[in-house]
Write a protein that holds these residues in place. Sequence first.
Motif, PDB file in Angstrom:
ATOM      1  N   ILE A  33      17.582 -56.334-104.537  1.00  0.00           N
ATOM      2  CA  ILE A  33      16.712 -55.670-103.570  1.00  0.00           C
ATOM      3  C   ILE A  33      17.472 -54.624-102.773  1.00  0.00           C
ATOM      4  O   ILE A  33      16.866 -53.726-102.162  1.00  0.00           O
ATOM      5  CB  ILE A  33      16.031 -56.687-102.622  1.00  0.00           C
ATOM      6  CG1 ILE A  33      14.871 -56.028-101.870  1.00  0.00           C
ATOM      7  CG2 ILE A  33      17.051 -57.292-101.676  1.00  0.00           C
ATOM      8  CD1 ILE A  33      13.773 -55.486-102.728  1.00  0.00           C
ATOM      9  N   ASN A  34      18.789 -54.703-102.775  1.00  0.00           N
ATOM     10  CA  ASN A  34      19.618 -53.696-102.100  1.00  0.00           C
ATOM     11  C   ASN A  34      20.123 -52.624-103.057  1.00  0.00           C
ATOM     12  O   ASN A  34      20.782 -51.679-102.621  1.00  0.00           O
ATOM     13  CB  ASN A  34      20.811 -54.378-101.411  1.00  0.00           C
ATOM     14  CG  ASN A  34      20.359 -55.317-100.302  1.00  0.00           C
ATOM     15  OD1 ASN A  34      19.494 -54.970 -99.514  1.00  0.00           O
ATOM     16  ND2 ASN A  34      20.953 -56.509-100.258  1.00  0.00           N
ATOM     17  N   ALA A  41      11.222 -49.128-103.014  1.00  0.00           N
ATOM     18  CA  ALA A  41       9.874 -49.693-103.127  1.00  0.00           C
ATOM     19  C   ALA A  41       9.705 -50.913-102.230  1.00  0.00           C
ATOM     20  O   ALA A  41       8.572 -51.341-101.977  1.00  0.00           O
ATOM     21  CB  ALA A  41       9.564 -50.060-104.570  1.00  0.00           C
ATOM     22  N   GLY A  42      10.808 -51.474-101.774  1.00  0.00           N
ATOM     23  CA  GLY A  42      10.739 -52.622-100.880  1.00  0.00           C
ATOM     24  C   GLY A  42      10.382 -53.927-101.561  1.00  0.00           C
ATOM     25  O   GLY A  42      10.198 -54.951-100.898  1.00  0.00           O
ATOM     26  N   LYS A  84       1.597 -53.912-107.901  1.00  0.00           N
ATOM     27  CA  LYS A  84       0.731 -53.021-107.132  1.00  0.00           C
ATOM     28  C   LYS A  84       1.526 -52.333-106.020  1.00  0.00           C
ATOM     29  O   LYS A  84       1.337 -51.136-105.754  1.00  0.00           O
ATOM     30  CB  LYS A  84      -0.435 -53.802-106.536  1.00  0.00           C
ATOM     31  CG  LYS A  84      -1.332 -52.935-105.658  1.00  0.00           C
ATOM     32  CD  LYS A  84      -2.347 -53.753-104.894  1.00  0.00           C
ATOM     33  CE  LYS A  84      -3.050 -52.893-103.860  1.00  0.00           C
ATOM     34  NZ  LYS A  84      -3.970 -53.678-103.009  1.00  0.00           N
ATOM     35  N   LYS A  85       2.416 -53.062-105.366  1.00  0.00           N
ATOM     36  CA  LYS A  85       3.219 -52.484-104.283  1.00  0.00           C
ATOM     37  C   LYS A  85       4.131 -51.376-104.809  1.00  0.00           C
ATOM     38  O   LYS A  85       4.337 -50.362-104.128  1.00  0.00           O
ATOM     39  CB  LYS A  85       4.027 -53.573-103.590  1.00  0.00           C
ATOM     40  CG  LYS A  85       3.173 -54.553-102.807  1.00  0.00           C
ATOM     41  CD  LYS A  85       4.015 -55.640-102.150  1.00  0.00           C
ATOM     42  CE  LYS A  85       3.138 -56.618-101.376  1.00  0.00           C
ATOM     43  NZ  LYS A  85       3.934 -57.726-100.782  1.00  0.00           N
ATOM     44  N   LEU A  90       5.051 -45.419-105.642  1.00  0.00           N
ATOM     45  CA  LEU A  90       5.127 -44.250-106.524  1.00  0.00           C
ATOM     46  C   LEU A  90       4.049 -43.216-106.193  1.00  0.00           C
ATOM     47  O   LEU A  90       4.308 -42.011-106.193  1.00  0.00           O
ATOM     48  CB  LEU A  90       4.990 -44.696-107.989  1.00  0.00           C
ATOM     49  CG  LEU A  90       6.115 -45.590-108.535  1.00  0.00           C
ATOM     50  CD1 LEU A  90       5.751 -46.112-109.923  1.00  0.00           C
ATOM     51  CD2 LEU A  90       7.438 -44.838-108.584  1.00  0.00           C
ATOM     52  N   VAL A  91       2.844 -43.700-105.889  1.00  0.00           N
ATOM     53  CA  VAL A  91       1.736 -42.795-105.569  1.00  0.00           C
ATOM     54  C   VAL A  91       1.917 -42.181-104.183  1.00  0.00           C
ATOM     55  O   VAL A  91       1.760 -40.974-103.998  1.00  0.00           O
ATOM     56  CB  VAL A  91       0.385 -43.531-105.663  1.00  0.00           C
ATOM     57  CG1 VAL A  91      -0.751 -42.644-105.155  1.00  0.00           C
ATOM     58  CG2 VAL A  91       0.110 -43.954-107.103  1.00  0.00           C
ATOM     59  N   ASP A  92       2.232 -43.025-103.195  1.00  0.00           N
ATOM     60  CA  ASP A  92       2.395 -42.534-101.821  1.00  0.00           C
ATOM     61  C   ASP A  92       3.481 -41.474-101.713  1.00  0.00           C
ATOM     62  O   ASP A  92       3.407 -40.575-100.865  1.00  0.00           O
ATOM     63  CB  ASP A  92       2.722 -43.693-100.872  1.00  0.00           C
ATOM     64  CG  ASP A  92       1.506 -44.568-100.591  1.00  0.00           C
ATOM     65  OD1 ASP A  92       0.389 -44.190-100.976  1.00  0.00           O
ATOM     66  OD2 ASP A  92       1.683 -45.651 -99.985  1.00  0.00           O
ATOM     67  N   ASN A  93       4.489 -41.570-102.575  1.00  0.00           N
ATOM     68  CA  ASN A  93       5.574 -40.598-102.548  1.00  0.00           C
ATOM     69  C   ASN A  93       5.398 -39.480-103.569  1.00  0.00           C
ATOM     70  O   ASN A  93       6.323 -38.697-103.804  1.00  0.00           O
ATOM     71  CB  ASN A  93       6.915 -41.312-102.763  1.00  0.00           C
ATOM     72  CG  ASN A  93       7.328 -42.120-101.552  1.00  0.00           C
ATOM     73  OD1 ASN A  93       7.945 -41.596-100.630  1.00  0.00           O
ATOM     74  ND2 ASN A  93       6.979 -43.410-101.544  1.00  0.00           N
TER      75      ASN A  93
END
Length: 232
Positions: A33-34, A41-42, A84-85, A90-93
């Motif tokens: 995750i790091n 993407a978190g 989905k997250k 990907l879409v938001d950015n």
Amino acid sequence: TKPQHWDDEPFELIVSNPPYSIHWAGNDDATLINDPRYSPAGVLAPKSKADLAFIMHSLAWLAPSGTAAIVCFPGIMYRGGAEKKIRQYLVDNNFIDCIIQLPSNLFFGTSIATCIMVMKRGKSDNKTLFIDASKECVKVTNNNRLSDDNIKNIVDEYTSRAEVKYFAHLASFDDIKEQDYNLSVSTYVEAEDTHEKVDIVKLNAEIEEIVMREDELREAIRNIVEEIEASK
């Protein structure tokens, strides 16, 4: 988890066909995750489905003006949870440039109708093109194949980004957000109705004619029966 190109990236062009739905460490490895490839993407791709981990890896290796074209398992376009997250990230950015639905039976060893995700880091707009190329193929024995004409039709549409009924739709960011970040081509491109059109008025008239004919036959049979009984 074992990248081979730390000294070569970034790349102007990435073309990839990663394995579908394979297992990986995911959340079992606290260091992932790091990892700078996945941390933006978190969230990490599911342990049983590493598909979006490959996509995040390719995105991280992409130059500011680069393009990536990745053959994908269709499930990653609509499944929920962590996938989905990642799609939302990907879409938001504004990284998703195009999703191309391919025909089934295109690859040896699988009949799955895969799709291509095209990503860009330097898009000129915030829209995503959806192309339904599921019928762009020629049949060869038990498999389908993309002919030169099929490929040209897809590439021409990708270049023009034109609205073509039953083939392509240019969706805005708000369109995708409204669809809860579903990236399935069928959500945006209407399928052509190939069922035979029925003329209801004509059909109703034919039914009435059949009913009238049945009544006439019943009356004729009744008369015959009455004549037979009268002659006994």
